[in-house]
Design a protein around this motif. Structure first.
Motif, PDB file in Angstrom:
ATOM      1  N   GLY A  86       0.653  -1.222  11.265  1.00 32.15           N
ATOM      2  CA  GLY A  86      -0.191  -0.030  11.147  1.00 32.15           C
ATOM      3  C   GLY A  86      -1.639  -0.268  11.547  1.00 32.15           C
ATOM      4  O   GLY A  86      -1.940  -1.178  12.326  1.00 32.15           O
ATOM      5  N   THR A  87      -2.509   0.553  10.985  1.00 34.39           N
ATOM      6  CA  THR A  87      -3.917   0.598  11.386  1.00 34.39           C
ATOM      7  C   THR A  87      -4.565  -0.790  11.461  1.00 34.39           C
ATOM      8  O   THR A  87      -4.568  -1.533  10.481  1.00 34.39           O
ATOM      9  N   PHE A 131       1.743  -1.182   5.386  1.00 42.32           N
ATOM     10  CA  PHE A 131       1.860  -0.342   6.563  1.00 42.32           C
ATOM     11  C   PHE A 131       0.614   0.525   6.584  1.00 42.32           C
ATOM     12  O   PHE A 131       0.527   1.538   5.909  1.00 42.32           O
ATOM     13  N   GLY A 132      -0.391   0.085   7.314  1.00 42.36           N
ATOM     14  CA  GLY A 132      -1.717   0.694   7.241  1.00 42.36           C
ATOM     15  C   GLY A 132      -1.762   2.099   7.805  1.00 42.36           C
ATOM     16  O   GLY A 132      -1.310   2.352   8.909  1.00 42.36           O
ATOM     17  N   GLY A 133      -2.277   3.008   7.006  1.00 38.06           N
ATOM     18  CA  GLY A 133      -2.606   4.344   7.473  1.00 38.06           C
ATOM     19  C   GLY A 133      -4.087   4.492   7.227  1.00 38.06           C
ATOM     20  O   GLY A 133      -4.921   4.200   8.070  1.00 38.06           O
ATOM     21  N   ILE A 134      -4.427   4.889   5.993  1.00 44.58           N
ATOM     22  CA  ILE A 134      -5.822   4.804   5.550  1.00 44.58           C
ATOM     23  C   ILE A 134      -6.195   3.336   5.459  1.00 44.58           C
ATOM     24  O   ILE A 134      -7.275   2.920   5.861  1.00 44.58           O
ATOM     25  N   ILE A 169      -3.738  11.047   8.293  1.00 45.04           N
ATOM     26  CA  ILE A 169      -4.183   9.656   8.252  1.00 45.04           C
ATOM     27  C   ILE A 169      -3.145   8.681   8.778  1.00 45.04           C
ATOM     28  O   ILE A 169      -3.339   7.473   8.716  1.00 45.04           O
ATOM     29  N   PHE A 171     -14.008   8.891   4.381  1.00 45.47           N
ATOM     30  CA  PHE A 171     -12.658   9.030   4.919  1.00 45.47           C
ATOM     31  C   PHE A 171     -12.561  10.128   5.951  1.00 45.47           C
ATOM     32  O   PHE A 171     -11.883   9.991   6.963  1.00 45.47           O
ATOM     33  N   GLY A 207      -5.149   3.484  -0.659  1.00 42.89           N
ATOM     34  CA  GLY A 207      -5.641   3.561   0.705  1.00 42.89           C
ATOM     35  C   GLY A 207      -7.079   3.135   0.849  1.00 42.89           C
ATOM     36  O   GLY A 207      -7.547   2.827   1.942  1.00 42.89           O
ATOM     37  N   SER A 208      -7.799   3.099  -0.267  1.00 40.27           N
ATOM     38  CA  SER A 208      -9.241   2.900  -0.126  1.00 40.27           C
ATOM     39  C   SER A 208      -9.699   1.590  -0.737  1.00 40.27           C
ATOM     40  O   SER A 208     -10.864   1.410  -1.045  1.00 40.27           O
ATOM     41  N   HIS A 262     -11.105   9.400   9.724  1.00 41.21           N
ATOM     42  CA  HIS A 262      -9.858  10.002  10.191  1.00 41.21           C
ATOM     43  C   HIS A 262     -10.085  11.149  11.165  1.00 41.21           C
ATOM     44  O   HIS A 262      -9.186  11.485  11.929  1.00 41.21           O
ATOM     45  N   ASN A 276       0.848  -1.194   0.000  1.00 34.60           N
ATOM     46  CA  ASN A 276       0.000   0.000   0.000  1.00 34.60           C
ATOM     47  C   ASN A 276       0.874   1.232   0.000  1.00 34.60           C
ATOM     48  O   ASN A 276       1.781   1.371   0.802  1.00 34.60           O
ATOM     49  N   TYR A 321       5.648   6.117   7.326  1.00 32.85           N
ATOM     50  CA  TYR A 321       5.337   5.310   8.512  1.00 32.85           C
ATOM     51  C   TYR A 321       6.469   4.324   8.773  1.00 32.85           C
ATOM     52  O   TYR A 321       6.864   4.081   9.902  1.00 32.85           O
ATOM     53  N   TYR A 359       0.098   5.483  16.764  1.00 36.34           N
ATOM     54  CA  TYR A 359       0.850   4.734  17.782  1.00 36.34           C
ATOM     55  C   TYR A 359       2.303   4.446  17.427  1.00 36.34           C
ATOM     56  O   TYR A 359       3.119   4.141  18.287  1.00 36.34           O
TER      57      TYR A 359
END
Lengths: 449, 339
Positions: A411-412, A379-382, B172, B20, A351-352, B24, A324, B203, B176
């Motif tokens: 991530g998320t 690496f999850g964000g969105i 977004i 979204f 992301g979607s 977020h 991603n 990230y 953590y």
């Protein structure tokens, strides 16, 4: 001046004459692409065919030589007569036309798919060849391309060639008009050897190109007499098209001046060949351009991915990648290479992406028979790790992973994602979890080695 | 003082009722950001699931809440308009997350913002004095981590227990993964500023630094579009001038010359340790790698040219994206064996 007394026409000294120059082989990068914009803008850009570009120019008021498109060789002789009817004979007393295959790929001339013809019979012959053979050029790959449409254009005499383009310069964040009095075939070389022959004029971001700017450029390029206003009109029209249609590049190459004639004592300024690319992100407001999209010109897997909102590029290696984010996807390819592996693709799920899109992504990756292992790096964000995990499980149920699968999730919602994979471990016999990016790349490279 | 945002920054969300925007908004609230409201034209007077007030216009939202920053989640066709509306309402920090904004829109918007900034500050004031700062579009946003309360996921998936009471996340990114210099996990006593064109790769960099005990002062994702707000160079300047930033990690990618410009700036003006990475070393020329701006063409924008420029400027460049954190540690002069 009577035709016969004219000096030897440029056309006879320098092939090709008209209907567009035969470009040297190599990548389809335009002059502006390669040399002038430094650095250049590139956005996801829809391409169109030459005949469509001609139509756009013509509608904008830019004069172009007569031309028709045909899709069978029987139409070629008639097309030749139509486009040459009002054409003045050249210095040798001939009326010429150019037959050109309508494909996006470059290298047409070298492949024999751009041909200068002198008679209806020659036109017919050329058309028959192009429509019954696949075009193989450096850009098509060995399997070549089927050609279904040809442009037959009047071969006008050329006194002088120019180059004209508008694109976006990302450094100055301005659109810029780029022009040169040394247009035509050897244009890239000229730019390298003779950069002072190039004129750059930025467009005002809110006002666009102003007539005074176009005049300035026209005089700098050396247009004289009545040519000046013709050239100004063309530059303004090109700028209008560029802005109205959200172009990433709008290029006329060559822009030509015809030799002086009784009707046009200063010659006529004409656009011979044009290229437009459009910002994919702006297509939503251009219904007319959407209709020009030609799916047969696109890589089927890339198209399939695009329909699901995935960004996929096929590469030569054997490690399928699902990542991603574009930056992380590139970085993942880099890491694989550093560990001695070779990536089979670039794939950014974005992301979607839905579970369905993720599952489709795995279908596309696993459809590539060269793939001997798969690396998932998220690496999850969105992006929610659980969605990716569920997509992996769906793909496992539907297709099954027979090749090694290395998964790195972070991530998320990562806990939920890992849980989903643990619960489905029976369906994922080849799964290896990786603790970080380096570990993931090492594991997948080792698995396919 | 961290860069651009801190614990007292009040933030609104434009497009708060979209899929979204809503997700977020919750994520930022759960992190601990002072999110004070949102905007969706036509839904003014209502409130969202978190009880935040919704306004019809940015002006109303700014006047009622005292917000100075916004995060934009509106669809790409409306993003340019949303940025200009935020500036018109006087919001100083405009963070546009939206991906897929037409380039021509951004050329116009950026020119308008530049004109507003110029009018506000006069030609000779330092560019860091800008009235309006745009981040993005097509970016993950900006985060100034705060000390962990010991509660919350920082991601918006759990109940609302703020991850921190003294940080600010606008965007977004998963909260953590970030480390504040006062957290026990920061074993090195150092905090770095991170700037990147990519979301998820940022990230990755943050995570690696956190794993090595290096905290972050502020992390800025500047976005992958060719025409955007902050550049690498702008962020380096901010970090150089920030006393709480001890080093800088700059993550670039193929395409354009932003990284080369930034490298020259490092050579001439930056006194802090700088590490870096360039994504796309294996990207084939002529192919657009996902990001609108990520393409090598005509020999321009290659990873090797960028890496050479960065190394020439004394930047510690990581060859592998798996070693970005280690490169930062090396640049900071930290003993790697100890971390």
């Amino acid at each position: 001046m009577p035709v016969a007394e004219r000096p030897v026409p440029v056309a006879e000294r320098r092939m090709p004459v008209a209907g567009g120059p035969v470009r040297p082989s190599g990548p389809p990068l335009s002059y502006a692409d390669r040399v002038l914009v430094h650095p250049r803008t590139e956005t996801p850009a829809m391409k169109i065919h030459e005949y469509q570009a001609r139509d756009i120019l013509s509608q904008a008021g830019v004069p172009v030589p007569a031309a028709v498109t045909i899709d069978s060789f029987e139409q070629a002789a008639g097309a030749f007569k139509d486009v040459t009817r009002d054409l003045a004979p050249n210095g040798a007393g001939q009326k010429l036309a150019v037959v050109k295959a309508q494909v996006h790929a470059g290298g047409r001339g070298k492949a024999g798919f751009v041909k200068l013809v002198k008679t209806p019979e020659e036109a017919s012959e050329a058309a028959r060849f192009m429509l019954s053979n696949r075009m193989v050029s450096v850009q098509t790959g060995p399997q070549g391309l089927e050609v279904t449409r040809l442009l037959v254009a009047a071969g006008v005499d050329i006194e002088k060639e120019y180059y004209l383009a508008i694109t976006t310069d990302r450094k100055t964040r301005r659109h810029v008009l780029i022009a040169s009095s040394e247009g035509g075939v050897e244009i890239e070389k000229v730019a390298e050897e003779n950069p002072q022959a190039i004129v750059r004029e930025p467009l005002h971001p809110l006002l666009g190109l102003q007539p005074f700017q176009a005049r300035k450029v026209a005089f700098e390029l050396g247009f004289t007499g009545k040519q000046v206003n013709q050239a100004v009109k063309i530059m303004l029209a090109l700028a209008r098209v560029f802005l109205e249609k959200d172009c990433t590049i709008a290029e006329i190459n060559p822009l030509i001046v015809t030799p002086a004639s009784d009707d046009h004592p200063d010659g006529q300024v004409l656009a011979i060949d044009a290229k437009f690319n459009f910002d994919d992100n702006a297509l939503f407001r251009h219904k007319d351009l959407q209709g020009m999209f030609d799916p047969t010109e696109e890589n089927p897997s890339e198209l399939r991915a695009q329909r699901m909102g995935l960004s996929y590029i096929a590469l030569d290696g054997n490690i399928g990648c699902l990542v991603n984010g574009a930056g992380l996807a590139m970085a993942t390819m880099d890491t694989i290479a550093l560990e001695g592996g070779t990536p089979a693709n670039f794939l950014d799920v974005g992301g979607s992406a839905s579970e369905e899109a993720v599952t489709e992504a795995f279908r596309i990756i696993l459809d590539d028979k060269a793939v001997k292992g798969v690396l998932v790096n998220i690496f999850g964000g969105i992006m929610d790790c659980a969605v990716i995990a569920q997509g992996i499980v769906n793909a496992a149920s539907e297709i099954g992973f027979t090749v090694p699968l290395v998964v790195r999730l972070e991530g998320t919602n990562v806990q939920a994602g890992r849980k989903i994979l643990e619960n489905a471990s029976a369906k994922l016999p080849t799964l290896q979890a990786a603790k970080d990016l380096g570990d993931a790349a090492r594991k997948v490279a080792a698995a396919v080695a | 003082m961290p860069v651009l945002v801190n614990a007292s920054t009040k933030v609104i969300c434009q497009g708060i009722t979209g899929a979204f925007g809503a997700v977020h908004t919750r994520g930022c609230l759960h992190y601990g950001t002072k999110l004070v409201g949102g905007v969706t034209p036509g839904k003014g007077g209502t409130s969202d699931d978190n009880g935040l007030p919704i306004f019809d216009t940015v002006k109303q939202a700014a006047d009622a809440t005292g917000a100075t920053a916004t995060m934009i989640f509106v669809p790409p066709a409306f993003a340019g308009d949303a940025i200009l509306e935020a500036a018109d309402a006087g919001l100083r920090l405009i963070c546009c997350i939206t991906e897929g904004v037409p380039v021509h829109d951004m050329v116009r918007v950026r020119a308008a913002l530049d004109a507003m900034n110029l009018a506000a500050r006069g030609a000779d004031v330092h560019p860091t004095q800008n009235l309006f700062t745009l981040i993005g579009p097509n970016c993950p946003g900006i985060i100034t981590p705060g000390p962990h309360t010991g509660k919350g996921t920082g991601g918006g998936t759990g109940p609302k227990d703020p991850f921190t009471n003294a940080g600010c996340k606008i965007g977004i990114m998963p909260g953590y993964i970030h480390t504040h210099i006062s957290d026990p996990a920061c074993t090195t006593g150092k905090a770095v500023g991170i700037v990147s064109r990519s979301g998820t790769l940022t990230y990755e960099a943050v995570w690696q630094c956190s794993q090595l005990g290096i905290a972050q002062s502020t992390c800025i994702g500047i976005g992958g579009d060719p025409v955007r707000g902050l550049s690498h160079l702008d962020c380096l300047r901010l970090f150089e001038n920030d006393p709480d930033t001890h080093g800088i990690l700059m993550i670039g990618e193929i395409g354009g010359s932003d990284e080369e410009d930034a490298a020259r700036y490092v050579r001439d003006h930056v006194t802090k340790p700088v590490a870096g990475f360039i994504a796309g070393q294996t990207a084939p020329p002529g192919k657009r790698m996902g990001h609108a701006g990520a393409i090598i063409s005509g020999g321009e924008g290659t990873a090797s040219a960028k890496i050479a420029a960065m190394e020439a400027a004394g930047i510690t460049v990581s060859k592998s994206p798996a070693d970005m954190g280690k490169a930062m540690a090396r640049a900071l002069g930290l003993e790697l064996a100890a971390v």
